[in-house]
Design an enzyme around this catalytic site. Structure first.
Site, mmCIF file in Angstrom:
data_model
loop_
_atom_site.group_PDB
_atom_site.id
_atom_site.type_symbol
_atom_site.label_atom_id
_atom_site.label_comp_id
_atom_site.label_asym_id
_atom_site.label_seq_id
_atom_site.Cartn_x
_atom_site.Cartn_y
_atom_site.Cartn_z
ATOM 1 N N ILE A 14 10.885 8.538 3.306
ATOM 2 C CA ILE A 14 10.564 9.376 4.474
ATOM 3 C C ILE A 14 11.752 9.439 5.447
ATOM 4 O O ILE A 14 11.968 10.467 6.100
ATOM 5 C CB ILE A 14 9.274 8.913 5.181
ATOM 6 C CG1 ILE A 14 8.700 10.039 6.040
ATOM 7 C CG2 ILE A 14 9.471 7.655 6.009
ATOM 8 C CD1 ILE A 14 8.318 11.285 5.299
ATOM 9 N N SER A 48 18.742 -1.441 7.035
ATOM 10 C CA SER A 48 17.989 -1.446 5.782
ATOM 11 C C SER A 48 18.659 -2.425 4.847
ATOM 12 O O SER A 48 19.887 -2.562 4.870
ATOM 13 C CB SER A 48 18.007 -0.028 5.186
ATOM 14 O OG SER A 48 16.844 0.241 4.459
ATOM 15 N N ARG A 49 17.859 -3.104 4.016
ATOM 16 C CA ARG A 49 18.447 -4.125 3.143
ATOM 17 C C ARG A 49 19.328 -3.491 2.067
ATOM 18 O O ARG A 49 20.337 -4.060 1.666
ATOM 19 C CB ARG A 49 17.332 -4.954 2.490
ATOM 20 C CG ARG A 49 16.480 -5.703 3.495
ATOM 21 C CD ARG A 49 15.182 -6.141 2.870
ATOM 22 N NE ARG A 49 14.504 -5.026 2.225
ATOM 23 C CZ ARG A 49 13.390 -5.122 1.521
ATOM 24 N NH1 ARG A 49 12.822 -6.287 1.364
ATOM 25 N NH2 ARG A 49 12.852 -4.055 0.973
ATOM 26 N N LYS A 71 3.689 6.309 10.599
ATOM 27 C CA LYS A 71 2.291 6.022 10.346
ATOM 28 C C LYS A 71 2.158 5.194 9.069
ATOM 29 O O LYS A 71 3.013 5.335 8.202
ATOM 30 C CB LYS A 71 1.445 7.298 10.257
ATOM 31 C CG LYS A 71 1.988 8.393 9.350
ATOM 32 C CD LYS A 71 1.986 8.268 7.880
ATOM 33 C CE LYS A 71 0.840 7.786 7.084
ATOM 34 N NZ LYS A 71 1.102 7.998 5.620
ATOM 35 N N ASP A 101 -3.166 5.620 2.575
ATOM 36 C CA ASP A 101 -1.836 5.981 3.099
ATOM 37 C C ASP A 101 -1.766 7.488 3.353
ATOM 38 O O ASP A 101 -1.464 7.909 4.479
ATOM 39 C CB ASP A 101 -0.718 5.510 2.151
ATOM 40 C CG ASP A 101 0.655 5.908 2.670
ATOM 41 O OD1 ASP A 101 1.236 5.156 3.457
ATOM 42 O OD2 ASP A 101 1.118 7.019 2.331
HETATM 43 P P1 NAP Z 1 9.864 3.737 0.878
HETATM 44 O O1 NAP Z 1 10.471 4.891 0.132
HETATM 45 O O2 NAP Z 1 9.441 2.538 0.094
HETATM 46 O O3 NAP Z 1 10.922 3.338 1.999
HETATM 47 C C1 NAP Z 1 10.692 2.306 2.913
HETATM 48 C C2 NAP Z 1 11.972 1.483 3.022
HETATM 49 O O4 NAP Z 1 11.708 0.393 3.884
HETATM 50 C C3 NAP Z 1 12.418 0.888 1.706
HETATM 51 O O5 NAP Z 1 13.278 1.761 1.013
HETATM 52 C C4 NAP Z 1 13.097 -0.396 2.118
HETATM 53 O O6 NAP Z 1 14.493 -0.190 2.251
HETATM 54 C C5 NAP Z 1 12.550 -0.716 3.496
HETATM 55 N N1 NAP Z 1 11.740 -1.955 3.490
HETATM 56 C C6 NAP Z 1 11.837 -2.952 4.404
HETATM 57 N N2 NAP Z 1 10.990 -3.926 4.120
HETATM 58 C C7 NAP Z 1 10.350 -3.587 2.994
HETATM 59 C C8 NAP Z 1 9.360 -4.212 2.208
HETATM 60 N N3 NAP Z 1 8.863 -5.407 2.514
HETATM 61 N N4 NAP Z 1 8.915 -3.540 1.114
HETATM 62 C C9 NAP Z 1 9.407 -2.340 0.769
HETATM 63 N N5 NAP Z 1 10.352 -1.709 1.488
HETATM 64 C C10 NAP Z 1 10.826 -2.325 2.598
HETATM 65 O O7 NAP Z 1 8.576 4.209 1.683
HETATM 66 P P2 NAP Z 1 8.354 5.612 2.422
HETATM 67 O O8 NAP Z 1 7.645 6.551 1.507
HETATM 68 O O9 NAP Z 1 9.610 6.061 3.053
HETATM 69 O O10 NAP Z 1 7.265 5.164 3.492
HETATM 70 C C11 NAP Z 1 7.611 4.407 4.634
HETATM 71 C C12 NAP Z 1 6.574 4.682 5.701
HETATM 72 O O11 NAP Z 1 6.574 6.082 5.988
HETATM 73 C C13 NAP Z 1 5.136 4.326 5.259
HETATM 74 O O12 NAP Z 1 4.430 3.781 6.322
HETATM 75 C C14 NAP Z 1 4.551 5.676 4.868
HETATM 76 O O13 NAP Z 1 3.144 5.721 5.069
HETATM 77 C C15 NAP Z 1 5.264 6.603 5.840
HETATM 78 N N6 NAP Z 1 5.334 7.996 5.370
HETATM 79 C C16 NAP Z 1 5.734 8.280 4.086
HETATM 80 C C17 NAP Z 1 5.711 9.596 3.632
HETATM 81 C C18 NAP Z 1 6.148 9.982 2.233
HETATM 82 O O14 NAP Z 1 5.976 11.149 1.851
HETATM 83 N N7 NAP Z 1 6.713 9.080 1.430
HETATM 84 C C19 NAP Z 1 5.314 10.614 4.496
HETATM 85 C C20 NAP Z 1 4.983 10.306 5.811
HETATM 86 C C21 NAP Z 1 4.999 8.987 6.230
HETATM 87 P P3 NAP Z 1 15.495 -1.427 1.974
HETATM 88 O O15 NAP Z 1 15.148 -1.974 0.623
HETATM 89 O O16 NAP Z 1 16.831 -0.796 2.054
HETATM 90 O O17 NAP Z 1 15.216 -2.423 3.074
#
Ligand code: NAP
Length: 309
Positions: free
Chosen positions: A15, A37-38, A91, A169
């Site tokens: 996101i 970010s890690r 969110k 989610d």
């Molecule tokens: P994501 O692709 O997994 O990205 C989240 C990032 O957070 C990871 O790449 C990771 O980067 C970091 N992170 C830090 N601590 C972590 C942990 N314990 N476990 C996993 N990742 C960790 O997830 P996302 O889809 O972007 O979603 C993140 C948030 O945005 C969620 O709350 C989701 O509900 C919200 N959201 C997502 C979307 C969508 O379409 N995907 C839409 C709207 C809102 P590092 O490894 O570099 O630390």
């Protein structure tokens, strides 16, 4: 023109890349000053792997956008508030209602902005829907939110773990629209939650709820829908039928398109965040999270087929 607010983006995943980076770059309110970010990195700004190290090294960065999964957001938000930074929460705002309310209290005591975002509330049809419904008697609401988890959350292990929300989610996006357009309290009467035998969070949920006035609200969430995706909210009223489609992007009144246009959900979020920061105000509405918590409290469990990515 006002001076740009320096901002760090935290949790560089899907996101952050899909929406936050382009929205910040496309607006005039924020200057992206750092990324934390890690593994993820952003070219052209200072990158940190550790949030504590970032807070210590960059006291000049006024605001942080926390785009990590909810599980780790509370600790980061708490530290950011203690360091007197303004905070935007993706969110869902936290893993539990207790965490969310604690953050709101801390931010208020520290005098910093806490913005608990609900991106779906910025979808184009939502505000006109709220206005159209105001003053009408709502007879029933039906929410159908069915999508393909493999398409939208490929390989995201965290979403299936305790605190990951599973199908809630995306489902919480529907609940964020519902609580924006239907006035008053909403209560959860029944919840049937379907858990894959190898996962900690539900892949589908069926909720029976009601508005404060007693109108029935049904919610069907399912992550197993392949092909066309469904994100619809239909409201029957004494003045006709309202339908929000495509996650709130399109509004139909009695079947006729009443509002649509280009997506501005995340630019809208950053416009609002800038206004809140400049006015030294907060915006933290946890009603959608409360409904999810109540669904889990009311939930009966059903085991379904194991899920493999
Ligand atoms: P994501 O692709 O997994 O990205 C989240 C990032 O957070 C990871 O790449 C990771 O980067 C970091 N992170 C830090 N601590 C972590 C942990 N314990 N476990 C996993 N990742 C960790 O997830 P996302 O889809 O972007 O979603 C993140 C948030 O945005 C969620 O709350 C989701 O509900 C919200 N959201 C997502 C979307 C969508 O379409 N995907 C839409 C709207 C809102 P590092 O490894 O570099 O630390």
């Amino acid at each position: 023109m006002s001076k740009r607010i320096s901002l760090a983006l935290v949790g560089i995943g899907k996101i952050a890349r899909d929406q936050h980076i382009p929205s910040i770059a496309g607006g005039e309110d924020f200057e992206l000053a750092a990324a934390v970010s890690r593994h993820g990195k952003i070219d052209g700004v200072e990158n940190f792997e550790d949030f504590d190290a970032f807070l210590k090294a960059r006291p000049d960065v006024q605001a942080v956008s926390l785009c990590t999964p909810p599980e780790v957001r509370f600790d980061m938000a708490r530290k950011a508030i203690e360091a007197r930074r303004d905070v935007l929460l993706e969110k869902p705002p936290a893993t539990t209602l207790g965490e969310a309310e604690a953050l709101a209290a801390m931010a208020s005591a520290a005098g910093v902005t806490l913005f608990a975002t609900w991106h779906s509330r910025f979808a184009l049809g939502v505000e006109p829907a709220r206005q159209w419904l105001a003053g009408k008697a709502i007879r029933s609401v039906s929410i159908v939110w069915k999508e393909d988890v493999r398409r939208w959350h490929p390989g995201q292990a965290w979403i299936w773990e305790a605190g990951g929300f599973g199908v809630f989610d995306p489902g919480i996006n529907a609940l964020s629209i519902l609580t924006a357009i239907v006035p008053g309290a909403i209560v959860v009467h029944q919840a049937a939650l379907s858990f894959p035998s190898n996962r900690q969070q539900p892949i589908a949920a069926s909720l029976s709820m009601a508005s404060a006035a007693g109108s029935p609200i049904s919610v069907e969430l399912d992550w197993r829908q392949e092909g066309p995706q469904t994100w619809d909210i239909t409201v029957e009223t004494d003045g006709g039928e309202l339908r929000l489609s495509k996650g709130g992007a399109e509004l139909y009144i009695d079947g006729a398109l009443a509002s649509s246009g280009p997506d501005r959900e995340y630019p809208g979020i950053y416009d609002r965040f800038a206004a809140l920061v400049r006015a030294r105000q907060g915006d933290a509405d946890f009603q959608p999270l409360r409904l999810v918590a109540d669904a889990f409290l009311r939930g009966s469990r059903q085991d379904v087929d194991a899920f493999h990515d």
